[in-house]
Design a protein around this motif. Structure first.
Motif, mmCIF file in Angstrom:
data_model
loop_
_atom_site.group_PDB
_atom_site.id
_atom_site.type_symbol
_atom_site.label_atom_id
_atom_site.label_comp_id
_atom_site.label_asym_id
_atom_site.label_seq_id
_atom_site.Cartn_x
_atom_site.Cartn_y
_atom_site.Cartn_z
ATOM 1 N N THR A 146 0.679 -0.942 0.128
ATOM 2 C CA THR A 146 -0.005 0.105 0.066
ATOM 3 C C THR A 146 0.826 1.330 -0.009
ATOM 4 O O THR A 146 1.922 1.336 0.673
ATOM 5 C CB THR A 146 -0.844 0.031 1.328
ATOM 6 O OG1 THR A 146 -0.261 -0.129 2.168
ATOM 7 C CG2 THR A 146 -1.913 -1.155 1.250
ATOM 8 N N ILE A 147 0.441 2.527 -0.779
ATOM 9 C CA ILE A 147 1.297 3.402 -0.901
ATOM 10 C C ILE A 147 1.515 4.404 0.654
ATOM 11 O O ILE A 147 2.369 5.057 0.774
ATOM 12 C CB ILE A 147 0.964 4.241 -2.125
ATOM 13 C CG1 ILE A 147 -0.543 4.644 -2.011
ATOM 14 C CG2 ILE A 147 1.080 3.522 -3.317
ATOM 15 C CD1 ILE A 147 -0.850 5.892 -2.905
ATOM 16 N N GLN A 148 0.416 4.259 1.324
ATOM 17 C CA GLN A 148 0.310 4.954 2.476
ATOM 18 C C GLN A 148 0.377 6.721 2.151
ATOM 19 O O GLN A 148 -0.065 7.167 1.286
ATOM 20 C CB GLN A 148 1.437 4.615 3.607
ATOM 21 C CG GLN A 148 0.835 3.128 4.014
ATOM 22 C CD GLN A 148 -0.390 2.949 4.624
ATOM 23 O OE1 GLN A 148 -0.894 3.812 5.309
ATOM 24 N NE2 GLN A 148 -0.953 1.658 4.696
ATOM 25 N N SER A 149 1.783 7.242 2.868
ATOM 26 C CA SER A 149 1.884 8.465 2.681
ATOM 27 C C SER A 149 2.194 9.063 1.496
ATOM 28 O O SER A 149 2.158 10.182 0.832
ATOM 29 C CB SER A 149 2.862 9.147 3.884
ATOM 30 O OG SER A 149 2.259 8.959 5.058
ATOM 31 N N VAL A 150 2.629 8.260 0.627
ATOM 32 C CA VAL A 150 2.910 8.567 -0.943
ATOM 33 C C VAL A 150 1.627 9.348 -1.403
ATOM 34 O O VAL A 150 1.711 10.126 -2.315
ATOM 35 C CB VAL A 150 3.525 7.526 -1.866
ATOM 36 C CG1 VAL A 150 3.400 7.587 -3.217
ATOM 37 C CG2 VAL A 150 4.924 7.127 -1.105
ATOM 38 N N SER A 151 0.619 8.934 -0.906
ATOM 39 C CA SER A 151 -0.804 9.216 -1.408
ATOM 40 C C SER A 151 -1.010 10.689 -1.351
ATOM 41 O O SER A 151 -1.518 11.528 -2.052
ATOM 42 C CB SER A 151 -1.888 8.554 -0.961
ATOM 43 O OG SER A 151 -2.090 8.942 0.576
ATOM 44 N N LYS A 152 -0.178 11.316 -0.211
ATOM 45 C CA LYS A 152 -0.255 12.945 0.112
ATOM 46 C C LYS A 152 0.162 13.666 -1.173
ATOM 47 O O LYS A 152 -0.403 14.615 -1.427
ATOM 48 C CB LYS A 152 0.557 13.127 1.259
ATOM 49 C CG LYS A 152 0.238 12.510 2.553
ATOM 50 C CD LYS A 152 0.952 12.978 3.673
ATOM 51 C CE LYS A 152 0.442 12.006 5.060
ATOM 52 N NZ LYS A 152 1.351 11.953 5.934
ATOM 53 N N VAL A 153 1.138 12.960 -1.808
ATOM 54 C CA VAL A 153 1.622 13.841 -2.957
ATOM 55 C C VAL A 153 0.641 13.718 -4.181
ATOM 56 O O VAL A 153 0.558 14.753 -4.664
ATOM 57 C CB VAL A 153 3.216 13.319 -3.643
ATOM 58 C CG1 VAL A 153 3.368 13.966 -4.719
ATOM 59 C CG2 VAL A 153 4.151 13.188 -2.418
ATOM 60 N N LEU A 154 -0.044 12.760 -4.284
ATOM 61 C CA LEU A 154 -0.996 12.441 -5.319
ATOM 62 C C LEU A 154 -2.246 13.126 -5.286
ATOM 63 O O LEU A 154 -2.896 13.845 -6.103
ATOM 64 C CB LEU A 154 -1.106 11.061 -5.458
ATOM 65 C CG LEU A 154 -0.089 10.205 -5.690
ATOM 66 C CD1 LEU A 154 -0.285 8.730 -5.851
ATOM 67 C CD2 LEU A 154 0.917 10.755 -6.778
ATOM 68 N N GLY A 212 6.396 6.002 2.479
ATOM 69 C CA GLY A 212 5.361 5.485 3.014
ATOM 70 C C GLY A 212 5.531 4.780 4.314
ATOM 71 O O GLY A 212 6.538 3.902 4.056
ATOM 72 N N VAL A 213 4.751 4.727 5.249
ATOM 73 C CA VAL A 213 5.036 3.613 6.424
ATOM 74 C C VAL A 213 5.006 2.253 6.170
ATOM 75 O O VAL A 213 5.246 1.349 6.976
ATOM 76 C CB VAL A 213 4.357 4.018 7.687
ATOM 77 C CG1 VAL A 213 4.561 5.189 8.217
ATOM 78 C CG2 VAL A 213 2.820 3.998 7.411
ATOM 79 N N ASN A 249 10.606 6.029 8.051
ATOM 80 C CA ASN A 249 11.113 5.758 6.623
ATOM 81 C C ASN A 249 11.954 4.456 6.385
ATOM 82 O O ASN A 249 12.500 3.784 7.347
ATOM 83 C CB ASN A 249 12.172 6.781 6.281
ATOM 84 C CG ASN A 249 11.723 8.246 6.018
ATOM 85 O OD1 ASN A 249 10.417 8.338 5.700
ATOM 86 N ND2 ASN A 249 12.446 9.182 6.794
ATOM 87 N N SER A 250 11.846 3.719 5.262
ATOM 88 C CA SER A 250 12.349 2.269 5.023
ATOM 89 C C SER A 250 13.799 2.485 5.439
ATOM 90 O O SER A 250 14.281 3.347 4.433
ATOM 91 C CB SER A 250 12.129 1.892 3.549
ATOM 92 O OG SER A 250 12.770 0.722 3.074
ATOM 93 N N VAL A 251 14.378 1.658 6.016
ATOM 94 C CA VAL A 251 15.743 1.571 6.208
ATOM 95 C C VAL A 251 16.675 1.013 4.868
ATOM 96 O O VAL A 251 17.498 1.855 4.470
ATOM 97 C CB VAL A 251 16.112 0.563 7.479
ATOM 98 C CG1 VAL A 251 17.685 0.764 7.539
ATOM 99 C CG2 VAL A 251 15.526 0.923 8.470
ATOM 100 N N VAL A 252 16.181 0.072 4.282
ATOM 101 C CA VAL A 252 16.745 -0.376 3.041
ATOM 102 C C VAL A 252 16.488 0.779 2.023
ATOM 103 O O VAL A 252 17.575 1.047 1.237
ATOM 104 C CB VAL A 252 16.122 -1.650 2.698
ATOM 105 C CG1 VAL A 252 16.307 -2.113 1.140
ATOM 106 C CG2 VAL A 252 16.537 -2.688 3.621
#
Lengths: 310, 310, 310, 310
Positions: free
Chosen positions: B63-71, B263-264, B290-293
């Motif tokens: 799921t995109i989670q907070s990436v959706s904030k940009v969209l 996104g979380v 934020n994703s560590v990798v």
């Protein structure tokens, strides 16, 4: 014992009623916005003498609003004890306004500072026993009726509904506390109980009698029968001094110096140690949300009668 | 144009995947808590060359989670223009965590600081056109499908429901803003839309293509057809730099220096100017969420390829 | 390379100078309070072409004030490296005003958020090498002279003394940080250095050349000789974007989109990637403390020339 | 009148001295850091009976530290009146720690919340009359000697110097207030006076007599001669209740319920209405900076003797 009679009350109320012009009726709660600023009333309920003294429109009914915070605190203390209650709510005064949410985020662990600000009062109401909101409201009403010695006391459905529909800030506080485990169960149900407890309707004579019970260390002012455990009465009076008058509590302690609790309807109940209970009503409020007429009356009476506990 | 191919991606992903051990899968959203920390994937979608390069489990959906904030910000800017959108939400970075409520109380007039923190994103979603939440979700999905060039993209009902049921903090933020007139209408309906937009499901290849549209100033990376107005793409990229990586945005700008949004769930999309879009997935998160990798991969690639816009 | 000539500068400066009426000369620093609001000037120093273009009163000298924050940061990074510098000061933008002290108390461990707010700049200046304040000031002057290619540059003793005598807030910040181990040694000596670095005097032509060094990745814009390590130049430019324009940085990034730093004397330096350095002066300030004429000039030029890095 | 004798004091001090193990001697003031945690003492000075009762090391001398805040407040009220004093310092309790600076920035206009937190106490000391710090210190010493009925009382030069040299936080508070016009004149001179008032040295018998003056409404407990105006005594007692025990004041009001003031040396003075003054000393402190032994002794005695004023 400090004496106060109707002549006193008339004199002082007459003296201070002009200050209503300096205040403003609460407009953020639709059902309160159309109260008449010129209405005012006061009553004194003495310990050991069934004659209540009053002045002004003493039969005028108003909702108790934040005064209910003291009464649900007493009820929660009776039902759960100090340890359980103070695991959910703190004991420290706050210099922030009663509706503030910041400290809930800043303090770790998150816990409302005291039961006299909205967040703390919501946490306390959330603890009241009962299956569903109706039973919880009934528990609160039972205590109020007992203290006021009047089984006809009820809440105003229209005011309750009006506050329920616009209680966005209290919902914000409640959901924030639910996130942090301070509040459990349904927020809508909690708001239902909370807005009904705020909408409980009394007149100054009834409110003065409630105050008199606290002045008499929890005992019936007429019969001396215990209605509240004395330590519960003491804890409530302490909070009234340190946090009872919103973010003007410190100033009020200096200027007046008695346990008191105000509500945004314009009511104040004051506790005069070993003497009796005083109630004042006047809907025009100052910037902190306290009745202007009430504040002046309490100040003048406290000066004149040397009521300060300090 | 900066070249990056599958060999590159494999090499760098292999290099950084060990860091997953330093992170923790988001546990405050039940539906995300059981993601496997060892899953990871990355993809690069170049401008002007339909071949997407990828490495790891590139077909794994998240799921995109907070990436959706940009969209949703892009959508609101298209629907209402800058002036209307920025009357409801500010443009300044915040040093507080993304879920913070304090500044809403402190700032006068109350307005969320920017659209990348939860309060601001909720205010933006509240502006999306549509009669009812279904139409609003459809509008958002339409934009995501357009940018990803994939009409099969949808939201995950189970994740959406799980987030809806536990979104107490977002309800607190929303009710606080409703009190202050930033949010209008039903909070429950808003939460319904918001949790569904967060639950939109993609894989890294789809997310890389979305990023590539921003890298190409709003135009289709394959055909150069305009999908977003170029000034909308620019505003979104600016926010990604100043506020895209939660309260690690300033550090990310120093260390990596490209527009990016995380996104979380563990995804990050990165925009490489005039070159293409990069997506990374790895659900183990650092303290800022934020994703560590993802953070390590972006840092290493940006160093190696000199991607910083500064 | 983006071209800009004197005709351009004249045209745009003429166009925006009327906005000086909307601003106010800084009055909290006595020595700045009597600057003439109608004075204005601008200069562009191109990379690879020794001809500086200018318009307005280009020989008028002013103190650099907060622009010095970028230069001492560069010096500290050269002297101590990123790790040492960022152990004392953070990398995150702040939404609070540049003079704010709150976050120093709230953040644990206490550390100024970034080197562009006063607290952070004081911590950076505290790190500059030198036995005593005179040597420290000399180190800073040496760098400024090198970047401006003008060994005659010095500080204004009267402005420095005036600021030193009234720098109560900077003393409060410094003592607070001394308490927390961020600042060591004598606060009065630190204030001596800090007020002198703020009082360094340049004209727009000199300031434009300094900006041009950053635009050229740390190299001399004329000779391409390295004056600053490129990674130091990059870090400085990143901070200029995320925190350079006080608490209007986010808005400036959206509206203009170039690395820039302003000073309360009314100067702004702007860095145009691979093209050159721009300086503007106009002492009338907006509410955030940025030159009104400067902000309008940069906005109009950036729109016209498409300078945004995003 | 409530009776308390040496047997009582011995019994209760013996009972609570074990709690010293739960506390920690103040280590942030070098001169206090080497106090012995096992030392303890208590004294009760009754109204109307010259016999002071005591237990423990009653001749041990300690510095009064924050207890001086009450005494300089009394002096400032005598010298300038309520209106002048409260134009510089507020009357409201703060839920922040005594050393906090945040509220000075947040509150508009900037004014310390009350005279019991450091910022407020510094503002009060700044008002004490006198040409130069020596005269100001003399004024304060005169009052302390009068209240304690002991002209030999003086301050400890070594403790004063030690605190002066490390008072970075108090300098930060003072400069911040100087910026906002709350404090005038030299900060270094103010710190000189302030650290000397904190370093005034007494034993529990002397401190108990000072408390007894407050208990007797400002009159000499032996002769009933007025030493302080009664309204000044009342204002001081009110602040002791609402703000006297740092950010544990609300809890102390609930648990003990008497006006009291603590100092980080480990002393507490308590005011028992119409009865007398109590002093306790024990340098091991709890997290709020209050003497652990002192807090337990006051709690147990207040419970046993029913001292709460509520």
């Amino acid at each position: 014992m400090i004496e106060i009679d109707e002549k006193d009350l008339h004199y002082w109320l007459e003296h201070v009623k002009i200050y209503a012009n300096n205040g403003k009726v609460a407009d953020y709660i639709p059902a309160l916005a159309n109260q008449q600023p010129e209405i005012n009333a006061t009553a004194f309920y003495p310990i050991g003498d069934k004659e209540v003294a009053c002045a002004g429109q003493a039969d005028y009914s108003f909702t108790i609003q934040s005064v209910s915070k003291v009464l649900t605190l007493a009820l929660a203390l009776i039902q759960h004890g100090e340890q359980a209650v103070f695991s959910r709510v703190g004991k420290e005064p706050s210099s922030d306004p009663f509706y503030s949410i910041q400290k809930l985020e800043v303090e770790k662990p998150s816990k409302p500072l005291n039961p006299m600000i909205n967040a703390g009062a919501l946490a306390v109401t959330n603890m009241i026993r009962g299956r569903g909101s109706d039973e919880m409201v009934q528990e609160i009403l039972n205590l109020v009726r007992l203290l006021a010695d009047d089984s006809s006391i009820d809440y105003d459905e229209e005011v309750a509904r009006s506050e329920f529909e616009t209680a966005f800030l209290n919902r914000a506080l409640s959901y924030f506390m639910k996130q942090n485990g301070i509040i459990t169960g349904s927020v809508e149900e909690l708001l239902d109980v909370y807005t009904k407890q705020c909408a409980i309707t009394v007149n100054v004579k009834q409110l003065a009698r409630i105050a008199a019970v606290f002045a008499n260390d929890g005992k019936d002012p007429d019969t001396n029968q215990p209605l509240l455990p004395s330590h519960v009465a003491r804890v409530c009076k302490t909070f009234m001094v340190t946090c009872g008058m919103y973010d003007a509590s410190g100033t009020f302690a200096i200027n007046v110096g008695i346990p008191a609790k105000s509500g945004v309807s314009g009511c104040i109940m004051g506790v005069i140690k070993e003497s009796g209970g005083l109630a004042v009503f006047g809907p025009a409020l100052d910037e902190q949300g306290n009745s202007v007429v009430g504040m002046h009356l309490l100040k003048d009476l406290a000066d004149d009668k040397r009521w300060s506990i300090f």
